[in-house]
Design an enzyme around this catalytic site. Sequence first.
Site, PDB file in Angstrom:
ATOM      1  N   GLU A 124       4.433  -2.498  -0.749  1.00  0.00           N
ATOM      2  CA  GLU A 124       4.045  -3.671  -1.533  1.00  0.00           C
ATOM      3  C   GLU A 124       4.688  -3.629  -2.916  1.00  0.00           C
ATOM      4  O   GLU A 124       5.170  -4.647  -3.422  1.00  0.00           O
ATOM      5  CB  GLU A 124       2.527  -3.753  -1.640  1.00  0.00           C
ATOM      6  CG  GLU A 124       1.863  -4.097  -0.316  1.00  0.00           C
ATOM      7  CD  GLU A 124       0.356  -4.205  -0.418  1.00  0.00           C
ATOM      8  OE1 GLU A 124      -0.186  -5.273  -0.110  1.00  0.00           O
ATOM      9  OE2 GLU A 124      -0.276  -3.206  -0.817  1.00  0.00           O
ATOM     10  N   GLU A 144      -2.321  -0.656   7.327  1.00  0.00           N
ATOM     11  CA  GLU A 144      -3.642  -1.261   7.148  1.00  0.00           C
ATOM     12  C   GLU A 144      -4.251  -1.757   8.454  1.00  0.00           C
ATOM     13  O   GLU A 144      -5.478  -1.779   8.615  1.00  0.00           O
ATOM     14  CB  GLU A 144      -3.544  -2.420   6.144  1.00  0.00           C
ATOM     15  CG  GLU A 144      -3.380  -2.004   4.689  1.00  0.00           C
ATOM     16  CD  GLU A 144      -1.946  -1.673   4.319  1.00  0.00           C
ATOM     17  OE1 GLU A 144      -1.686  -1.391   3.134  1.00  0.00           O
ATOM     18  OE2 GLU A 144      -1.066  -1.683   5.224  1.00  0.00           O
TER      19      GLU A 144
END
Length: 269
Positions: A124, A144
Amino acid sequence: MTEEPHMLVEVVEENILVATFNRPDKLNAMSIDLMTILDQAVERFRDTPELRVMLIKSHGRYFSAGADLKANGPQREFPTKGSQVRDQHRRGANLMRRVWDEMEYIEKPIVVAHHARCVGGSLEMSLSCDFRLAAESASYAFPEAKFGVLPATNGVSRLVRLIGPHWARLLIMANMPIDAQEARIAGLVHKVYPDASFESDVMGFCRHLAQQNAEMIGTAKVAIELAHDLGAHQAAAVERLANSSLMLSPEYKDLMVSHVSNIGKGKGY
């Protein structure tokens, strides 16, 4: 025994700021201390005119395993309402969202160099950099999905904006990693270099960036983002606005005169 800093920051070759993840024994997991140092490094880069390029890199088995999930220990508190989750995401845990946004806003180039696996929060972060360089050994994943959730700090929005829904589905929905060559094909990374020459290739790239006109770099960074979000006619207007300031610079006139003179002498681009 005193623990080493979680991130090392130094200036090399006078105008390149290098920030190095320094937790190889923890797979360079992104602790609060690491994020605090990164935040300070980003501000230093922003506020120091002499610094032309920022390079983020690491060493060890992983570029980074992402956020340090052990930081809160087994007694961590979990949200009980959707509004709490949304608030956490909006405000950003461990400074992440604010730092990623600032990295995008700074009108200077930020380069990230992945020598190995880049996972979760570190991916990210990388999406907010201007240039992503990979060694052949690098790979990318969003873990995730193993916990039944999505990336929390712009992993979906920035990823789709960058590589489109096709590859985003593979990384997020299918929960499958991609290697460096797949990442290059997807548009996630700009260059893939051999492992053996990776460090020197990365520094060569940063030196090249540092030689570019600073006003052009800053204006281009803003114009490219605007053009991406606008229709063709509005994007063309952004082009004109950007060049209306750049082409009034005395430096532009001098460079053009010099270039035309060189062409007359038989010298190419």
